[in-house]
Design an enzyme around this catalytic site. Structure first.
Site, PDB file in Angstrom:
ATOM      1  N   ALA A   1      35.217  -6.766  -9.877  1.00 39.09           N
ATOM      2  CA  ALA A   1      34.030  -7.597  -9.654  1.00 39.09           C
ATOM      3  C   ALA A   1      32.963  -6.796  -8.932  1.00 39.09           C
ATOM      4  CB  ALA A   1      34.403  -8.827  -8.832  1.00 39.09           C
TER       5      ALA A   1
ATOM      6  N   LYS B   1      36.688  -4.169   7.928  1.00 42.58           N
ATOM      7  CA  LYS B   1      36.876  -4.264   9.384  1.00 42.58           C
ATOM      8  C   LYS B   1      35.914  -5.243  10.033  1.00 42.58           C
ATOM      9  CE  LYS B   1      34.338  -0.197   8.954  1.00 42.58           C
ATOM     10  NZ  LYS B   1      34.620   0.625   7.794  1.00 42.58           N
TER      11      LYS B   1
ATOM     12  N   GLU C   1      45.368  -1.785   6.195  1.00 36.37           N
ATOM     13  CA  GLU C   1      45.516  -0.431   6.759  1.00 36.37           C
ATOM     14  C   GLU C   1      44.229   0.367   6.657  1.00 36.37           C
ATOM     15  OE1 GLU C   1      46.819   2.033   8.864  1.00 36.37           O
ATOM     16  OE2 GLU C   1      48.724   1.229   8.186  1.00 36.37           O
TER      17      GLU C   1
ATOM     18  N   VAL D   1      41.118   0.560   9.517  1.00 32.17           N
ATOM     19  CA  VAL D   1      41.076   1.373  10.725  1.00 32.17           C
ATOM     20  C   VAL D   1      41.520   2.800  10.417  1.00 32.17           C
ATOM     21  CG1 VAL D   1      41.913   1.664  13.081  1.00 32.17           C
ATOM     22  CG2 VAL D   1      41.592  -0.636  12.171  1.00 32.17           C
TER      23      VAL D   1
ATOM     24  N   GLY E   1      40.725   5.050   8.204  1.00 32.69           N
ATOM     25  CA  GLY E   1      40.833   5.512   6.817  1.00 32.69           C
ATOM     26  C   GLY E   1      42.240   5.785   6.341  1.00 32.69           C
TER      27      GLY E   1
ATOM     28  N   LYS F   1      37.009  -1.905  14.899  1.00 32.10           N
ATOM     29  CA  LYS F   1      38.335  -1.290  14.799  1.00 32.10           C
ATOM     30  C   LYS F   1      39.116  -1.469  16.097  1.00 32.10           C
ATOM     31  CE  LYS F   1      36.602   1.968  11.369  1.00 32.10           C
ATOM     32  NZ  LYS F   1      35.877   3.249  11.204  1.00 32.10           N
TER      33      LYS F   1
END
Lengths: 438, 438
Positions: B46, B106, B130, B133, B135, B206
């Site tokens: 999308a 985030k 995951e 925060v 990468g 983060k």
């Protein structure tokens, strides 16, 4: 609120790590229950000798010498006895009873992992072993879960604190291996019989486990080429330092592709030169670290305490809480199916750079002769540096030659070194060491 | 062998990370299926605008502007649109349909995390993030699972690559903030509007996520004290360097215990002095790292690439494969219940060391007057160093005073600085910076 379920935890072994696990299970019972959703009741501690004095004060009634009975009645079994038997039989018995097992037994996993994994698969229960590699550092779960959508290409690990301490001492003080080992023994970083550490056996077991998880294929100890640090000399360290390198004992697992596109995994442990600016070079003393290269994630490093009762207990309890949470949730346990069948490569197939130290005659044409032999064997020289020494008394000159090669196969390097040895201008080959991270 | 099940994956958003996720889902379909136990079929992507040119070549028929319909039919939804709406509504809709959701959003998690976590709990499906925060660095799973049997006491993270690059530039070249920012923009490390990065907002989001997982209590953005790096001067960096420190923008979450034994969590983002030998000090350029202190595990560090399409895609796919594996196994999904209710502390309650730079009159008794004020406010001085400058032309002497304190509360420090400013011997307070890792 409904009453909380209780899960029975059997602890096998009460050494350095086991005693801390028992202490935390008792002291932190409420916090662990809140995080797990069930009370984790330590139902007993199996030991060989009831009379042994322990560092941690624990309720005497928990101790038993009857590990088999203890295991029969447990929901979760923690095996921290070490060694192959009776640990192996007890773990298999626990798994077939449907108990989840947490172990830190790297020797057993490296020797007989496939049998244990299959039994866990068959019983549909979890077998976890975060504590078996790099102590407190969460490394196995990230490899297995967080990187499950990526392809790991290489793992480089400092996974033995004793040898890292010794090499660090040699590097910072200029000490010889024997003196640094004695210092490590004095400080409690090395055992009275240091063989398993200094010969690389402990690191090799961990390399097999890391390779198995990283490449989705079961590797055992026999697939790991293993060289320890006993032959690393103060002169090697000094020469490495001089050239901008540090020497570390690395556990290495990497994917190699041959000319026909065939893939294989090289799993090995050996002293390795690393550039001083490499993230692993800064790992000092008894610390551990694992450096991972993955196709998408790029470079990752995990750093922390690789040994010690309390840090290792943290890893054991992490596995225990995770397994218990799944028991509380219900539904099938996740088991360790591996999906790959990539062959383990012999050490001859390893491809790396090399550092070679040569004691040569100080004559014209020596460098040309040596360079010729490297070229004939297809080993490309990156750096060649000659240093002339003159003996003040005899006035005889000798020359030291240091060579760093580009990446070459172990087989080509071995042939090169053999041919160089045959030259009349060579007094001796003083060192041959592998280089990574360049 | 029975036929493999297919799981439909809807991708929302096709920016830098989304395009790489799509590419890997298509290119690595077989390997992902082998590791998951199900085929992960990308059912659609999308996007807002079908005509946008993308870096990665992807099948045109996958694209749609109708995100709602795409979500309705998916087993797994990956949300990488960013921003609050429509991401929030689409995630809530996916969760209530029983789809597992993977997001890297985030800002949304920090603002409205509790609502999302509760919806996932209620629906009994996984919400994983995951990628939100640091990468590619596997950090959330280790905190949630591997450290679940331990107690984290402090988290220090370099979680914003843009500001780390800028501070690193300032440190290595002596540049002012504005010039280093311009260089970061030129190299693509900073956006044209760098506000979210340089003001610390990205790091604050983060920090809220790290605090929530580390302390089993839900923290939102409003609980995070946030200071960016725009006021860090070249002189601050030089003074820090001179004293053996490096300045990093840290996301900090730590447990503090007051005099009555009450616990609270201080969550904050601010420029921080770190000793050069601290493991985080060596994290250069756009890399990220998270340093964790836990009661049992001790010190851990996780290091890697904190941004970039391909590295971040690795984290997204790790979450996706983990969620899909659980769908294949069947049984209840694990959800994110939090168990703690530790209050967030205001910045005044933070306890840390401070670096204070003062421009003072060069008169006898100045040091005594200043030391007296510190003592009266209960702030203990660790290091005090005075440097005298003489203006060559006017021959007027001025003195620069640099003070590093022992740990003190933010409130005590603020009162001290206020009182010091009132002294007639003070020309100006040139910098007040927090210090960690000493």
């Amino acid at each position: 609120m409904t009453e909380m379920r209780t899960l029975k935890v059997a602890l096998l072994g009460c050494g350095n790590v086991g005693a801390q696990v028992a202490r935390i299970l008792i002291e932190d019972a409420d916090a662990l229950a809140a995080r797990t959703g069930a009370r984790l009741e330590l139902s007993g501690i199996a030991v060989r000798n009831l009379g042994t004095k322990r560092d941690v004060e624990l309720p005497q009634e928990l101790f038993t010498t009857d590990a088999e009975t203890l295991v029969k009645d447990a929901d979760l079994v923690i095996e921290l006895m070490g060694g192959i038997e009776p640990a192996r039989t007890l773990i298999l018995s626990a798994l077939s009873n449907g108990a989840c097992v947490v172990t830190g037994n790297k020797a057993l996993l490296a020797q007989d992992g496939p049998t244990l994994y299959e039994e866990a698969d068959k019983a549909g229960v979890q077998l976890s072993y975060e504590a078996a590699v790099a102590g407190a550092i969460p490394i196995l779960r990230p490899i297995r879960d967080s990187l499950s959508g990526d392809r790991i290409t290489r793992v480089l690990g400092i996974v033995n604190g004793t040898t890292n301490f010794i090499l660090d001492q040699m590097d910072s003080t200029g000490a010889q291996f024997a003196d640094a080992l004695a210092e490590a023994q004095r400080l409690g970083y090395a055992e009275a019989d240091p063989t398993a550490d200094v010969e690389g056996h402990d690191a090799a077991a961990k390399a097999a486990i890391l390779a198995t998880l990283s490449f989705h294929t079961r590797f055992a100890l026999e697939n790991v080429h293993c060289e320890g640090i006993t032959k690393v000399s103060a002169a090697d360290i000094a020469a490495a330092k001089d050239a901008g390198f540090v020497i570390k004992l690395l556990a290495i697992a990497e994917k190699l592709t041959d000319a026909d596109g065939g893939e294989g995994i090289s799993v090995r442990v050996h002293p390795t030169l690393l550039p001083r600016e490499h993230p692993l070079a800064a790992v000092r003393g008894a610390f551990n670290a694992v450096f991972i290269e993955a196709e998408n994630a790029g470079e990752l490093m995990f750093y922390g305490q690789g040994a010690g009762g309390t840090p290792t207990a943290s890893a054991v309890l992490g596995d225990l809480v995770s397994a218990a949470r799944r028991l509380v949730l219900g539904g099938p346990q996740r088991t360790e199916t591996t999906t790959g069948h990539v062959p383990a490569l012999p050490i001859d197939a390893a491809v790396t750079s090399y550092y070679i130290g040569l004691d040569v005659a100080d004559q014209p044409g020596v460098l040309a002769k040596i360079a010729q032999i490297f070229a004939e064997n297809g080993v490309s020289i990156e750096i060649m540096r000659q240093t002339i020494h003159r003996d003040a008394e005899s006035n005889v000159e000798s020359a030291e030659l240091r060579i760093v090669t580009h990446r070459a196969s172990e087989a080509a390097l071995a042939a090169t070194v053999e041919a160089v040895k045959g030259l009349d201008v060579i007094n001796s080959v003083t060192s041959v060491l592998r280089v990574e991270g360049v």
